[in-house]
Design a protein around this motif. Sequence first.
Motif, PDB file in Angstrom:
ATOM      1  N   LEU A  46      -7.354 -40.546 -58.087  1.00 42.19           N
ATOM      2  CA  LEU A  46      -6.343 -40.656 -59.129  1.00 42.19           C
ATOM      3  C   LEU A  46      -5.253 -39.602 -58.948  1.00 42.19           C
ATOM      4  O   LEU A  46      -4.058 -39.902 -59.025  1.00 42.19           O
ATOM      5  CB  LEU A  46      -6.984 -40.500 -60.512  1.00 42.19           C
ATOM      6  CG  LEU A  46      -7.936 -41.608 -60.967  1.00 42.19           C
ATOM      7  CD1 LEU A  46      -8.560 -41.237 -62.309  1.00 42.19           C
ATOM      8  CD2 LEU A  46      -7.208 -42.935 -61.056  1.00 42.19           C
ATOM      9  N   ILE A  47      -5.673 -38.359 -58.749  1.00 45.30           N
ATOM     10  CA  ILE A  47      -4.710 -37.274 -58.646  1.00 45.30           C
ATOM     11  C   ILE A  47      -5.319 -36.141 -57.847  1.00 45.30           C
ATOM     12  O   ILE A  47      -6.527 -35.911 -57.909  1.00 45.30           O
ATOM     13  CB  ILE A  47      -4.246 -36.798 -60.039  1.00 45.30           C
ATOM     14  CG1 ILE A  47      -3.082 -35.814 -59.935  1.00 45.30           C
ATOM     15  CG2 ILE A  47      -5.401 -36.217 -60.834  1.00 45.30           C
ATOM     16  CD1 ILE A  47      -2.370 -35.561 -61.260  1.00 45.30           C
ATOM     17  N   GLN A  48      -4.458 -35.452 -57.101  1.00 53.64           N
ATOM     18  CA  GLN A  48      -4.874 -34.324 -56.273  1.00 53.64           C
ATOM     19  C   GLN A  48      -3.944 -33.157 -56.559  1.00 53.64           C
ATOM     20  O   GLN A  48      -2.721 -33.293 -56.487  1.00 53.64           O
ATOM     21  CB  GLN A  48      -4.830 -34.701 -54.795  1.00 53.64           C
ATOM     22  CG  GLN A  48      -5.221 -33.611 -53.824  1.00 53.64           C
ATOM     23  CD  GLN A  48      -5.317 -34.117 -52.394  1.00 53.64           C
ATOM     24  OE1 GLN A  48      -5.502 -35.311 -52.154  1.00 53.64           O
ATOM     25  NE2 GLN A  48      -5.190 -33.215 -51.428  1.00 53.64           N
ATOM     26  N   PHE A  49      -4.539 -32.010 -56.892  1.00 55.20           N
ATOM     27  CA  PHE A  49      -3.786 -30.789 -57.152  1.00 55.20           C
ATOM     28  C   PHE A  49      -3.988 -29.801 -56.007  1.00 55.20           C
ATOM     29  O   PHE A  49      -5.081 -29.685 -55.452  1.00 55.20           O
ATOM     30  CB  PHE A  49      -4.283 -30.094 -58.426  1.00 55.20           C
ATOM     31  CG  PHE A  49      -4.014 -30.815 -59.704  1.00 55.20           C
ATOM     32  CD1 PHE A  49      -4.979 -31.658 -60.264  1.00 55.20           C
ATOM     33  CD2 PHE A  49      -2.817 -30.636 -60.390  1.00 55.20           C
ATOM     34  CE1 PHE A  49      -4.745 -32.302 -61.452  1.00 55.20           C
ATOM     35  CE2 PHE A  49      -2.573 -31.281 -61.583  1.00 55.20           C
ATOM     36  CZ  PHE A  49      -3.539 -32.118 -62.122  1.00 55.20           C
ATOM     37  N   GLN A  50      -2.937 -29.063 -55.685  1.00 53.94           N
ATOM     38  CA  GLN A  50      -3.040 -27.911 -54.807  1.00 53.94           C
ATOM     39  C   GLN A  50      -2.608 -26.731 -55.670  1.00 53.94           C
ATOM     40  O   GLN A  50      -1.445 -26.627 -56.043  1.00 53.94           O
ATOM     41  CB  GLN A  50      -2.117 -28.059 -53.587  1.00 53.94           C
ATOM     42  CG  GLN A  50      -2.216 -26.932 -52.579  1.00 53.94           C
ATOM     43  CD  GLN A  50      -3.441 -27.033 -51.693  1.00 53.94           C
ATOM     44  OE1 GLN A  50      -4.131 -28.036 -51.680  1.00 53.94           O
ATOM     45  NE2 GLN A  50      -3.698 -25.987 -50.937  1.00 53.94           N
ATOM     46  N   ASN A  51      -3.572 -25.859 -56.002  1.00 52.23           N
ATOM     47  CA  ASN A  51      -3.366 -24.841 -57.028  1.00 52.23           C
ATOM     48  C   ASN A  51      -2.953 -25.562 -58.319  1.00 52.23           C
ATOM     49  O   ASN A  51      -3.677 -26.443 -58.753  1.00 52.23           O
ATOM     50  CB  ASN A  51      -2.386 -23.787 -56.534  1.00 52.23           C
ATOM     51  CG  ASN A  51      -2.929 -23.039 -55.329  1.00 52.23           C
ATOM     52  OD1 ASN A  51      -4.048 -22.544 -55.354  1.00 52.23           O
ATOM     53  ND2 ASN A  51      -2.160 -22.986 -54.262  1.00 52.23           N
ATOM     54  N   ASN A  52      -1.830 -25.277 -58.907  1.00 51.25           N
ATOM     55  CA  ASN A  52      -1.490 -25.995 -60.129  1.00 51.25           C
ATOM     56  C   ASN A  52      -0.384 -27.017 -59.928  1.00 51.25           C
ATOM     57  O   ASN A  52       0.177 -27.531 -60.896  1.00 51.25           O
ATOM     58  CB  ASN A  52      -1.133 -25.021 -61.249  1.00 51.25           C
ATOM     59  CG  ASN A  52       0.041 -24.148 -60.867  1.00 51.25           C
ATOM     60  OD1 ASN A  52       0.494 -24.151 -59.734  1.00 51.25           O
ATOM     61  ND2 ASN A  52       0.556 -23.394 -61.817  1.00 51.25           N
ATOM     62  N   GLY A  53      -0.094 -27.346 -58.670  1.00 47.52           N
ATOM     63  CA  GLY A  53       0.910 -28.357 -58.365  1.00 47.52           C
ATOM     64  C   GLY A  53       0.275 -29.658 -57.944  1.00 47.52           C
ATOM     65  O   GLY A  53      -0.788 -29.676 -57.330  1.00 47.52           O
ATOM     66  N   VAL A  54       0.925 -30.773 -58.259  1.00 41.77           N
ATOM     67  CA  VAL A  54       0.424 -32.101 -57.909  1.00 41.77           C
ATOM     68  C   VAL A  54       0.823 -32.450 -56.481  1.00 41.77           C
ATOM     69  O   VAL A  54       1.999 -32.404 -56.130  1.00 41.77           O
ATOM     70  CB  VAL A  54       0.969 -33.170 -58.877  1.00 41.77           C
ATOM     71  CG1 VAL A  54       0.527 -34.567 -58.430  1.00 41.77           C
ATOM     72  CG2 VAL A  54       0.503 -32.889 -60.295  1.00 41.77           C
ATOM     73  N   VAL A  55      -0.184 -32.791 -55.651  1.00 40.63           N
ATOM     74  CA  VAL A  55       0.059 -33.193 -54.270  1.00 40.63           C
ATOM     75  C   VAL A  55       0.218 -34.712 -54.173  1.00 40.63           C
ATOM     76  O   VAL A  55       1.065 -35.214 -53.450  1.00 40.63           O
ATOM     77  CB  VAL A  55      -1.098 -32.732 -53.358  1.00 40.63           C
ATOM     78  CG1 VAL A  55      -0.945 -33.306 -51.961  1.00 40.63           C
ATOM     79  CG2 VAL A  55      -1.175 -31.211 -53.321  1.00 40.63           C
TER      80      VAL A  55
END
Lengths: 115, 116
Positions: A46-55
């Motif tokens: 559904l969703i992937q974050f890198q730290n607090n940003g959306v990848v």
Amino acid sequence: EAGVAQSPRYKIIEKRQSVAFWCNPISGHATLYWYQQILGQGPKLLIQFQNNGVVDDSQLPKDRFSAERLKGVDSTLKIQPAKLEDSAVYLCASSLGGATNEKLFFGSGTQLSVL
Amino acid sequence: AQSVTQLGSHVSVSEGALVLLRCNYSSSVPPYLFWYVQYPNQGLQLLLKYTSAATLVKGINGFEAEFKKSETSFHLTKPSAHMSDAAEYFCAVTRALGNQGGKLIFGQGTELSVKP
């Protein structure tokens, strides 16, 4: 080493209600993932974050689903309003850096039933 | 675009028999391939992964998989099944996200049953 923690374990709601899931990744893991696993199917990102940003959130139904990862640690996934077809297990996973060949560590999931 | 197809949604073997779970991939670039296992009421855990270092990959619990480019396959095998191997098995491939790593694309899963 503590694993990926998710809560609640189970949730039953009626359609059009809202629901939220919580995930605490492994300490130090920069990348966090939310997967939806419908019965009889493989997990779908559904969703992937890198730290607090959306990848990547290309498969997140943004009209009803939202997710955030404040301070790059814990994350919440929300559904509002829920539909019958949202019944599934919601899996949270984390990895150290998000590299292409990296191992993902999964939580036990939250099983959502929408009536 | 990268994808995987698992042949057979359910496989049943006798204890001590060979386990063979089939996975075929589609990828326009050399892929990274994975097998994950999901025991009842638990999260997925990594069995093994192929990252181009060697075509025969050994994993945990006696499982191994062989990457065959000519057949676009990455089948999972175990010489002798144990009752504890009963679980759902997922083949997965990574889809690159530019310079931001990759995302894991799963197959539909194969449920393995082991008969005494």
